[in-house]
Design an enzyme around this catalytic site. Structure first.
Site, PDB file in Angstrom:
ATOM      1  N   ASP A 281       0.813  -1.220   0.000  1.00 30.50           N
ATOM      2  CA  ASP A 281       0.000   0.000   0.000  1.00 30.50           C
ATOM      3  C   ASP A 281       0.843   1.264   0.000  1.00 30.50           C
ATOM      4  OD1 ASP A 281       0.947  -0.392   2.565  1.00 30.50           O
ATOM      5  OD2 ASP A 281      -0.998  -0.770   3.453  1.00 30.50           O
TER       6      ASP A 281
ATOM      7  N   ASN B 234      -7.615  -2.333  14.034  1.00 25.25           N
ATOM      8  CA  ASN B 234      -9.032  -2.601  13.727  1.00 25.25           C
ATOM      9  C   ASN B 234      -9.184  -3.829  12.828  1.00 25.25           C
ATOM     10  OD1 ASN B 234      -8.118  -1.648  11.307  1.00 25.25           O
ATOM     11  ND2 ASN B 234      -9.524   0.075  11.149  1.00 25.25           N
TER      12      ASN B 234
ATOM     13  N   HIS C 137      -7.410  -4.441  10.091  1.00 23.23           N
ATOM     14  CA  HIS C 137      -7.133  -4.252   8.669  1.00 23.23           C
ATOM     15  C   HIS C 137      -5.855  -4.961   8.243  1.00 23.23           C
ATOM     16  CE1 HIS C 137      -4.933  -0.105   9.296  1.00 23.23           C
ATOM     17  NE2 HIS C 137      -4.030  -1.029   9.082  1.00 23.23           N
TER      18      HIS C 137
ATOM     19  N   GLU D 268      -9.728  -1.689   5.083  1.00 29.51           N
ATOM     20  CA  GLU D 268     -10.407  -1.391   6.339  1.00 29.51           C
ATOM     21  C   GLU D 268     -11.611  -2.312   6.531  1.00 29.51           C
ATOM     22  OE1 GLU D 268      -8.900   0.435   8.331  1.00 29.51           O
ATOM     23  OE2 GLU D 268      -8.497   2.469   7.666  1.00 29.51           O
TER      24      GLU D 268
HETATM   25  C1  GLP Z   1      -0.562   0.479   8.421  1.00 31.57           C
HETATM   26  C2  GLP Z   1      -0.276  -0.364   7.189  1.00 31.57           C
HETATM   27  C3  GLP Z   1      -0.499  -1.816   7.446  1.00 31.57           C
HETATM   28  C4  GLP Z   1       0.161  -2.223   8.750  1.00 31.57           C
HETATM   29  C5  GLP Z   1      -0.470  -1.483   9.888  1.00 31.57           C
HETATM   30  C6  GLP Z   1       0.128  -1.835  11.230  1.00 31.57           C
HETATM   31  O1  GLP Z   1      -1.868   0.919   8.502  1.00 31.57           O
HETATM   32  N1  GLP Z   1      -1.043   0.009   6.061  1.00 31.57           N
HETATM   33  O2  GLP Z   1      -0.009  -2.569   6.359  1.00 31.57           O
HETATM   34  O3  GLP Z   1       0.012  -3.595   8.941  1.00 31.57           O
HETATM   35  O4  GLP Z   1      -0.269  -0.096   9.657  1.00 31.57           O
HETATM   36  O5  GLP Z   1       1.241  -1.034  11.466  1.00 31.57           O
HETATM   37  P1  GLP Z   1       2.226  -1.174  12.669  1.00 31.57           P
HETATM   38  O6  GLP Z   1       3.121  -2.322  12.331  1.00 31.57           O
HETATM   39  O7  GLP Z   1       2.986   0.132  12.693  1.00 31.57           O
HETATM   40  O8  GLP Z   1       1.425  -1.413  13.880  1.00 31.57           O
END
Ligand code: GLP
Length: 240
Positions: free
Chosen positions: A67, A135, A137, A142
């Protein structure tokens, strides 16, 4: 879905990094689905350490990231392209032209989604790496996103913007939209590795592992993948 719980976070990264090094060594032309987020930083650090020590060869590897935010300049220090270059790509001998991060250019984001999905269909991923949003995702899919989704533009939820605000100067700076690989595209990978650590992920982990498989928890669909391994520390696993 196989669940592995570790008493220390470090052990997760050591195991996952050595698995990646073996897979890349066995198949130098490997196609990897990669992820960003704080969870992935220690993993990429170990891969870079390994490269410095053992010169594991990335010259034929291809990568596809999940992403990207929409509307940040490419060189913005919170763009996911910047993250990948900083934490992995600039430290190993991968060809930058073989690394693909969706392009979040506001003016042509729909074309960019179509182009990215075409690339994905031409390059099946051997292993898809995933983090988990608080959440539930995956990527930026989402809650409520169709399990049949392909690469698309999303409006980020307030929760996700708040969760990610820690990386920006303030909440106002966090983009409202992103482009993300869809859930169907992710599930087409041969193997999936998902890592979640810390108490803030415990509820999402519970919903992913024990809740109903439905679009309210995007990660729950991973239970239907034939080869998905979940790496958790004790905190993330505490509600199981
Ligand atoms: C972002 C990314 C996700 C990731 C998530 C968790 O929203 N788009 O791909 O898994 O954050 O991030 P973190 O590892 O910083 O908790």
């Amino acid at each position: 879905m196989e669940i592995k719980v570790y008493d220390s976070v470090d052990k997760i990264y050591i195991e996952v990094a050595s698995y990646y090094v073996k897979k890349i060594t066995d198949n130098p032309s490997i196609t990897l689905g990669l992820a960003t987020g704080g969870t992935m930083e220690p993993l990429y650090k170990l891969l870079v350490d390994d490269y410095n020590e053992n010169k594991t060869d990335y010259s034929k590897a291809k990568t596809f990231n999940l992403d990207e935010y929409i509307g940040l300049p490419k060189d913005h220090n919170q763009s996911y392209r910047y993250f990948m270059n900083k934490h992995l790509f600039s430290h190993v001998n991968i060809q930058l032209s073989n690394t693909h991060v969706p392009i979040g250019d506001k003016l042509r984001v729909n074309e960019s989604a179509i182009e990215f999905e075409k690339l994905l269909s031409e390059n099946p991923r051997d292993i898809q790496l995933l983090g988990l949003g608080q959440n539930g995702h995956i990527g930026f899919n989402e809650p409520g996103t169709s399990f049949d989704s392909i690469t698309h533009v999303v409006n980020l939820t307030d929760k996700t913007r708040e969760d990610n605000a820690r990386f920006f100067l303030n909440l106002d700076e966090v983009p409202h939209q992103a482009i993300t690989m869809g859930i169907k595209s992710m599930l087409s990978a041969k193997e999936i590795i998902i890592i979640a650590t810390g108490i803030s992920k415990a509820r999402a982990v519970k919903a992913m592992v024990n809740g109903p498989v439905n679009e309210r928890c995007p990660a729950s669909i991973l239970r239907r993948h034939p080869d998905c391994i979940v790496y958790l520390d004790k905190d993330a696993a505490s509600l199981l």
